[in-house]
Design a protein around this motif. Structure first.
Motif, PDB file in Angstrom:
ATOM      1  N   GLU A  16      25.348 -18.655 -10.030  1.00  0.00           N
ATOM      2  CA  GLU A  16      26.721 -18.691  -9.991  1.00  0.00           C
ATOM      3  C   GLU A  16      27.374 -19.677 -10.391  1.00  0.00           C
ATOM      4  O   GLU A  16      28.370 -19.615 -11.388  1.00  0.00           O
ATOM      5  N   GLU A  17      26.904 -21.040 -10.663  1.00  0.00           N
ATOM      6  CA  GLU A  17      27.416 -22.167 -11.189  1.00  0.00           C
ATOM      7  C   GLU A  17      27.411 -21.870 -12.941  1.00  0.00           C
ATOM      8  O   GLU A  17      28.466 -22.258 -13.732  1.00  0.00           O
ATOM      9  N   GLY A  18      26.311 -21.389 -13.319  1.00  0.00           N
ATOM     10  CA  GLY A  18      26.360 -20.994 -14.780  1.00  0.00           C
ATOM     11  C   GLY A  18      27.211 -19.899 -14.905  1.00  0.00           C
ATOM     12  O   GLY A  18      28.003 -20.023 -16.248  1.00  0.00           O
ATOM     13  N   ALA A  19      27.430 -18.947 -14.429  1.00  0.00           N
ATOM     14  CA  ALA A  19      28.434 -17.829 -14.729  1.00  0.00           C
ATOM     15  C   ALA A  19      29.847 -18.466 -14.459  1.00  0.00           C
ATOM     16  O   ALA A  19      30.549 -17.902 -15.232  1.00  0.00           O
ATOM     17  N   ALA A  20      30.192 -19.204 -13.715  1.00  0.00           N
ATOM     18  CA  ALA A  20      31.499 -19.696 -13.477  1.00  0.00           C
ATOM     19  C   ALA A  20      32.001 -20.472 -14.949  1.00  0.00           C
ATOM     20  O   ALA A  20      33.235 -20.539 -15.157  1.00  0.00           O
ATOM     21  N   HIS A  21      31.303 -20.754 -15.757  1.00  0.00           N
ATOM     22  CA  HIS A  21      31.621 -21.369 -17.060  1.00  0.00           C
ATOM     23  C   HIS A  21      32.114 -20.254 -17.942  1.00  0.00           C
ATOM     24  O   HIS A  21      33.220 -20.326 -18.808  1.00  0.00           O
ATOM     25  N   LEU A  22      31.599 -19.013 -17.992  1.00  0.00           N
ATOM     26  CA  LEU A  22      32.113 -17.861 -18.678  1.00  0.00           C
ATOM     27  C   LEU A  22      33.230 -17.451 -18.109  1.00  0.00           C
ATOM     28  O   LEU A  22      34.128 -17.080 -18.659  1.00  0.00           O
ATOM     29  N   ILE A  23      33.409 -17.296 -16.655  1.00  0.00           N
ATOM     30  CA  ILE A  23      34.749 -17.013 -16.005  1.00  0.00           C
ATOM     31  C   ILE A  23      35.843 -18.020 -16.508  1.00  0.00           C
ATOM     32  O   ILE A  23      36.803 -17.538 -16.841  1.00  0.00           O
ATOM     33  N   ASN A  24      35.523 -19.176 -16.551  1.00  0.00           N
ATOM     34  CA  ASN A  24      36.315 -20.124 -17.057  1.00  0.00           C
ATOM     35  C   ASN A  24      36.874 -19.880 -18.523  1.00  0.00           C
ATOM     36  O   ASN A  24      38.345 -20.092 -18.695  1.00  0.00           O
ATOM     37  N   LEU A  25      36.262 -19.698 -19.445  1.00  0.00           N
ATOM     38  CA  LEU A  25      36.574 -19.057 -20.576  1.00  0.00           C
ATOM     39  C   LEU A  25      37.441 -18.021 -20.855  1.00  0.00           C
ATOM     40  O   LEU A  25      38.510 -17.660 -21.333  1.00  0.00           O
ATOM     41  N   ALA A  26      37.074 -16.799 -19.864  1.00  0.00           N
ATOM     42  CA  ALA A  26      37.846 -15.690 -19.494  1.00  0.00           C
ATOM     43  C   ALA A  26      39.150 -15.987 -19.035  1.00  0.00           C
ATOM     44  O   ALA A  26      40.174 -15.026 -19.551  1.00  0.00           O
ATOM     45  N   GLU A  27      39.352 -16.954 -18.314  1.00  0.00           N
ATOM     46  CA  GLU A  27      40.561 -17.329 -17.836  1.00  0.00           C
ATOM     47  C   GLU A  27      41.540 -17.962 -18.754  1.00  0.00           C
ATOM     48  O   GLU A  27      42.646 -18.235 -18.276  1.00  0.00           O
ATOM     49  N   LYS A  28      41.054 -18.523 -19.710  1.00  0.00           N
ATOM     50  CA  LYS A  28      41.788 -19.527 -20.542  1.00  0.00           C
ATOM     51  C   LYS A  28      42.490 -18.553 -21.731  1.00  0.00           C
ATOM     52  O   LYS A  28      42.200 -17.357 -21.836  1.00  0.00           O
ATOM     53  N   SER A  29      43.580 -19.284 -22.197  1.00  0.00           N
ATOM     54  CA  SER A  29      44.400 -18.280 -23.326  1.00  0.00           C
ATOM     55  C   SER A  29      43.619 -18.339 -24.676  1.00  0.00           C
ATOM     56  O   SER A  29      42.368 -18.831 -24.786  1.00  0.00           O
ATOM     57  N   ASN A  30      43.836 -17.365 -25.433  1.00  0.00           N
ATOM     58  CA  ASN A  30      42.935 -17.078 -26.588  1.00  0.00           C
ATOM     59  C   ASN A  30      43.320 -18.314 -27.494  1.00  0.00           C
ATOM     60  O   ASN A  30      42.137 -18.783 -28.298  1.00  0.00           O
ATOM     61  N   ASN A  31      44.468 -18.851 -27.692  1.00  0.00           N
ATOM     62  CA  ASN A  31      44.472 -20.342 -28.434  1.00  0.00           C
ATOM     63  C   ASN A  31      43.521 -21.394 -28.050  1.00  0.00           C
ATOM     64  O   ASN A  31      43.039 -22.152 -28.912  1.00  0.00           O
ATOM     65  N   GLU A  32      43.147 -21.629 -26.728  1.00  0.00           N
ATOM     66  CA  GLU A  32      42.346 -22.451 -26.230  1.00  0.00           C
ATOM     67  C   GLU A  32      40.725 -22.228 -26.566  1.00  0.00           C
ATOM     68  O   GLU A  32      39.983 -23.197 -26.497  1.00  0.00           O
ATOM     69  N   ILE A  33      40.342 -21.196 -26.825  1.00  0.00           N
ATOM     70  CA  ILE A  33      39.059 -20.823 -27.153  1.00  0.00           C
ATOM     71  C   ILE A  33      38.389 -20.133 -28.376  1.00  0.00           C
ATOM     72  O   ILE A  33      37.562 -20.309 -28.601  1.00  0.00           O
ATOM     73  N   ASN A  34      39.476 -19.660 -29.186  1.00  0.00           N
ATOM     74  CA  ASN A  34      39.005 -19.017 -30.142  1.00  0.00           C
ATOM     75  C   ASN A  34      38.223 -19.704 -31.209  1.00  0.00           C
ATOM     76  O   ASN A  34      38.845 -21.109 -31.640  1.00  0.00           O
ATOM     77  N   GLY A  35      37.258 -19.227 -31.815  1.00  0.00           N
ATOM     78  CA  GLY A  35      36.560 -19.920 -32.986  1.00  0.00           C
ATOM     79  C   GLY A  35      35.887 -21.406 -32.145  1.00  0.00           C
ATOM     80  O   GLY A  35      35.396 -22.244 -33.092  1.00  0.00           O
ATOM     81  N   LYS A  36      35.667 -21.567 -30.874  1.00  0.00           N
ATOM     82  CA  LYS A  36      35.172 -22.595 -30.533  1.00  0.00           C
ATOM     83  C   LYS A  36      33.835 -22.654 -29.787  1.00  0.00           C
ATOM     84  O   LYS A  36      33.630 -21.607 -29.147  1.00  0.00           O
ATOM     85  N   TYR A  37      33.119 -23.840 -29.926  1.00  0.00           N
ATOM     86  CA  TYR A  37      31.733 -23.854 -28.973  1.00  0.00           C
ATOM     87  C   TYR A  37      31.984 -24.677 -27.820  1.00  0.00           C
ATOM     88  O   TYR A  37      32.508 -25.764 -27.927  1.00  0.00           O
ATOM     89  N   PHE A  38      31.297 -24.295 -26.690  1.00  0.00           N
ATOM     90  CA  PHE A  38      31.462 -25.134 -25.581  1.00  0.00           C
ATOM     91  C   PHE A  38      29.939 -25.457 -24.729  1.00  0.00           C
ATOM     92  O   PHE A  38      29.214 -24.620 -25.094  1.00  0.00           O
ATOM     93  N   GLU A  39      29.897 -26.463 -23.992  1.00  0.00           N
ATOM     94  CA  GLU A  39      28.669 -26.622 -23.382  1.00  0.00           C
ATOM     95  C   GLU A  39      28.916 -26.776 -21.902  1.00  0.00           C
ATOM     96  O   GLU A  39      29.816 -27.663 -21.559  1.00  0.00           O
ATOM     97  N   GLY A  40      28.292 -26.344 -20.981  1.00  0.00           N
ATOM     98  CA  GLY A  40      28.509 -26.483 -19.485  1.00  0.00           C
ATOM     99  C   GLY A  40      27.342 -27.363 -18.997  1.00  0.00           C
ATOM    100  O   GLY A  40      26.139 -27.299 -19.572  1.00  0.00           O
ATOM    101  N   GLY A  41      27.540 -27.640 -17.484  1.00  0.00           N
ATOM    102  CA  GLY A  41      26.550 -28.109 -16.833  1.00  0.00           C
ATOM    103  C   GLY A  41      27.054 -28.228 -15.503  1.00  0.00           C
ATOM    104  O   GLY A  41      28.127 -27.805 -15.023  1.00  0.00           O
ATOM    105  N   LYS A  42      26.364 -29.141 -14.739  1.00  0.00           N
ATOM    106  CA  LYS A  42      26.758 -29.442 -13.229  1.00  0.00           C
ATOM    107  C   LYS A  42      28.056 -30.108 -13.345  1.00  0.00           C
ATOM    108  O   LYS A  42      28.920 -29.971 -12.363  1.00  0.00           O
ATOM    109  N   LYS A  43      28.517 -30.835 -14.285  1.00  0.00           N
ATOM    110  CA  LYS A  43      29.763 -31.638 -14.225  1.00  0.00           C
ATOM    111  C   LYS A  43      30.869 -30.985 -15.044  1.00  0.00           C
ATOM    112  O   LYS A  43      32.191 -31.281 -15.048  1.00  0.00           O
ATOM    113  N   GLY A  44      30.776 -29.588 -15.086  1.00  0.00           N
ATOM    114  CA  GLY A  44      31.633 -28.692 -15.876  1.00  0.00           C
ATOM    115  C   GLY A  44      31.621 -27.989 -17.051  1.00  0.00           C
ATOM    116  O   GLY A  44      30.500 -27.958 -17.720  1.00  0.00           O
ATOM    117  N   LEU A  45      32.673 -27.479 -18.053  1.00  0.00           N
ATOM    118  CA  LEU A  45      32.388 -27.010 -19.316  1.00  0.00           C
ATOM    119  C   LEU A  45      33.469 -27.787 -20.089  1.00  0.00           C
ATOM    120  O   LEU A  45      34.554 -27.977 -19.765  1.00  0.00           O
TER     121      LEU A  45
END
Length: 298
Positions: free
Chosen positions: A236-265
């Protein structure tokens, strides 16, 4: 409080277990129309039954993402019912640590982790365009960088031997498949930005999944110990990072790389090699050629 995702249509590959299943469940809880994609096996049926109990807006399309024909059938089935696609979650992949081939003659590691999603994503272009602003969210990983656990060497795209048919090394080609997904993400963001289709990728972080089921016996014994001593996330914690990206605007995420963990994304830098636009373009063209050879043009 869940952000409402009603009227959003999403496809989640690899949804029978692990983070893919966690994403499907979270999107169902948010009211989205969820199309679960996994192989037609017991685990896929059980996962669909579990998540459809949360919402009556969940569908399962069995598909083998190691088969060109199966991917085309998946897309045809989806297009026969829906006119748009808001979010494509590319979560599937495997970690089989030996050389094997798909039914179409592709290297299994290369196809299951990269080329299958390259094909699927391109075949869904019109439906993603119909839903704009829409998103393609692809799981990649930190493994393309040097690391003690996944090989302390840089990853690179070997355009002369993309599938490891000359000399296969799991360490080299597992890293290359991860790098290929990141470079595909960046190239896709450049090609589809004008259509308001965002393409982003992430390493969700160490998550307690069943991916080790295909490891050799010694590693199967070590993996549970690794989970105990490392700070692992729940599914559930790992999946939450993908949901986080789904909820952001396109400008915030397009063409970007993210890393997640216990402390967030967090937004992060991928390897220096991943930002080589010329290699990304060549990888795209070589990927198309490989699929064209199978009469599966994109």
């Amino acid at each position: 409080m869940f952000k409402n995702m009603e009227n959003k249509i999403c496809i989640v590959t690899g949804s029978s277990s692990g983070i893919g299943k966690g994403v499907a469940k979270a999107m169902a809880q948010r009211g989205a129309k969820v199309i679960m994609v996994s192989r037609d096996k017991t685990r896929g049926k059980e996962s669909f039954k579990e998540i459809s109990a949360i919402s009556n807006n969940v569908e399962w399309i069995p598909a083998d993402l190691c088969s060109v024909e199966s991917i085309h059938k998946l897309v045809l089935s989806f297009k026969s019912k829906y006119s748009k696609l808001d979010i494509l979650f590319n979560c599937a992949g495997d970690k089989i640590m030996k050389k094997y081939y798909t039914i179409d003659g592709f290297d299994g590691l290369f196809f299951s982790n990269y080329l299958g999603h390259f094909l699927l994503t391109n075949l869904l272009f019109e439906h993603l365009k119909n839903a704009t602003p829409s998103k393609v969210i692809t799981i990649s990983g930190r493994g393309h960088k040097p690391s003690l656990t996944e090989g302390n060497f840089k990853s690179a795209i070997d355009l002369n031997d993309l599938q490891g048919n000359i000399h296969f090394s799991y360490g080299k080609y597992a890293k290359q498949a991860t790098l290929a997904k990141i470079m595909f993400t960046y190239e896709l963001s450049r090609r589809w930005k004008s259509y308001d289709i965002a393409s982003t990728t992430l390493c969700p972080g160490l998550t307690h999944t069943n991916q080790g089921e295909y490891f050799p016996l010694p590693l199967k014994i070590l993996v549970p110990l690794f989970y105990i001593f490392k700070e692992t996330q729940t599914i559930e914690e790992g999946a939450a990072h993908l949901i986080n990206l789904a909820e952001k605007s396109n400008n915030e995420i397009n063409g970007k790389y993210f890393e997640g963990g216990k402390k967030g994304l967090f937004e992060a830098n991928s390897s220096e090699e991943s930002y080589d636009d010329s290699v990304a373009k060549k990888l795209w063209e070589e990927s198309k050629k490989l699929l064209d050879h199978q009469n599966s043009s994109v």
